[in-house]
Design a protein around this motif. Sequence first.
Motif, PDB file in Angstrom:
ATOM      1  N   ASP A  40      -0.922  -6.140  -7.034  1.00  0.00           N
ATOM      2  CA  ASP A  40       0.259  -5.871  -8.064  1.00  0.00           C
ATOM      3  C   ASP A  40       0.586  -4.461  -8.401  1.00  0.00           C
ATOM      4  N   THR A  41       1.450  -3.861  -7.547  1.00  0.00           N
ATOM      5  CA  THR A  41       1.910  -2.466  -7.569  1.00  0.00           C
ATOM      6  C   THR A  41       3.054  -2.448  -8.778  1.00  0.00           C
ATOM      7  N   ARG A  77       2.765   0.484 -11.047  1.00  0.00           N
ATOM      8  CA  ARG A  77       2.234   1.673 -10.733  1.00  0.00           C
ATOM      9  C   ARG A  77       1.965   2.943 -11.621  1.00  0.00           C
ATOM     10  N   GLU A  78       3.243   3.199 -12.012  1.00  0.00           N
ATOM     11  CA  GLU A  78       3.421   4.542 -12.734  1.00  0.00           C
ATOM     12  C   GLU A  78       2.562   4.455 -14.135  1.00  0.00           C
ATOM     13  N   THR A  79       2.348   3.461 -14.375  1.00  0.00           N
ATOM     14  CA  THR A  79       1.674   3.129 -16.009  1.00  0.00           C
ATOM     15  C   THR A  79       0.088   3.034 -15.789  1.00  0.00           C
ATOM     16  N   LEU A  80      -0.406   2.897 -14.532  1.00  0.00           N
ATOM     17  CA  LEU A  80      -1.739   2.857 -14.341  1.00  0.00           C
ATOM     18  C   LEU A  80      -2.485   4.123 -14.431  1.00  0.00           C
ATOM     19  N   ASN A 107     -10.291  -5.958   2.843  1.00  0.00           N
ATOM     20  CA  ASN A 107      -8.844  -6.141   3.242  1.00  0.00           C
ATOM     21  C   ASN A 107      -8.099  -4.884   3.347  1.00  0.00           C
ATOM     22  N   VAL A 108      -8.643  -3.959   4.472  1.00  0.00           N
ATOM     23  CA  VAL A 108      -8.120  -2.544   4.475  1.00  0.00           C
ATOM     24  C   VAL A 108      -6.597  -2.531   4.615  1.00  0.00           C
ATOM     25  N   VAL A 109      -5.846  -3.660   5.254  1.00  0.00           N
ATOM     26  CA  VAL A 109      -4.430  -3.399   5.422  1.00  0.00           C
ATOM     27  C   VAL A 109      -3.815  -3.631   3.982  1.00  0.00           C
ATOM     28  N   ASP A 110      -4.177  -4.677   3.135  1.00  0.00           N
ATOM     29  CA  ASP A 110      -3.380  -4.827   1.894  1.00  0.00           C
ATOM     30  C   ASP A 110      -3.870  -3.563   1.037  1.00  0.00           C
ATOM     31  N   ALA A 111      -5.141  -2.888   1.192  1.00  0.00           N
ATOM     32  CA  ALA A 111      -5.401  -1.915   0.143  1.00  0.00           C
ATOM     33  C   ALA A 111      -4.608  -0.702   0.529  1.00  0.00           C
ATOM     34  N   PHE A 112      -4.580  -0.472   1.972  1.00  0.00           N
ATOM     35  CA  PHE A 112      -3.663   0.608   2.243  1.00  0.00           C
ATOM     36  C   PHE A 112      -2.155   0.529   1.784  1.00  0.00           C
TER      37      PHE A 112
END
Lengths: 142, 152
Positions: A7-8, A11-14, A32-37
């Motif tokens: 869940d991004t 993002r700006e609040t993290l 899970n390199v693809v989802d992470a990237f």
Amino acid sequence: MDFDPRDTSGRETLSARQVAERFVELFHHQDNVVDAFNAWVHPDYIQHNPNAPSGRDATLEVLAAAVRNNPELTHDVKRVIYGEGMDGPEGMVVVHHNFRRTRGERGWAVVDIMRIKDGYVVEHWDVMQEVPETAKNANSMF
Amino acid sequence: MRPARLAAIGLLAIAAVPAAAAGPAPAKGCTTRDVANGFIPLFYEQGKVREAYETWVAEDYKQHNPNATDGRDAAIAFLEPFYQRNPTHKMTVYRVLVDGDLFAVHLRGQTGPDDPGAAAVDILRVKDCRIVEHWDVTQRVPESSANPNGMF
């Protein structure tokens, strides 16, 4: 786990720590390199690993190919070290892990170092060393 | 506040932080950063192996580097002659992270100025003002790279 690592939307609040936790959960814990990237790495990610070109998409191409060719590929996290200021928008994180392409191999000892800024992983350094067959102590590299 | 009282408070504050120079380190009351600030300049920057280890490392230091045996004396026995034989050996510290009882040091070691050298990350665990455990990962810096950013 009290967050969804994909869940991004906020993002700006993290904080930098929260971004690091989400990236490490997807990349290192779930392999899970693809989802992470796609979720957490900035397109202009600065790469310092000599085997990968700079930039998110260029690095992802190399990593995704490795995963396709090695379906058992796994990162076994041993310790995570956070730098100062991780409760703010920018900081550094170190991930010490055992990288193996197949379950049976000793693999590599790896330290990933990442700089997080404003909701993204923006820079990456690493050091990788093959785990040898024998050692002068009984403590393992980890 | 009167100048004399300020000066006294200043002296107390300084006395509470272990000095980075010669003399035994305290046996407790250090933060992890105190130990890092003591050990890093002595060992990595000044190459003072014996002084750095005898001041800041526990005798029964647990070693995870596969090329070394356990213990402080074993580390000194390996490192001290290496430095003496390689007087142009130099270590450059690029970044340090301190978190709880661990600190990590990202560095380069070179035998001389023309050697691309090796990248390393040292991870050290601190307890009672001493380094008690060490892990590391080391990799030679290759001749060529897929990116122009260098390993550091």
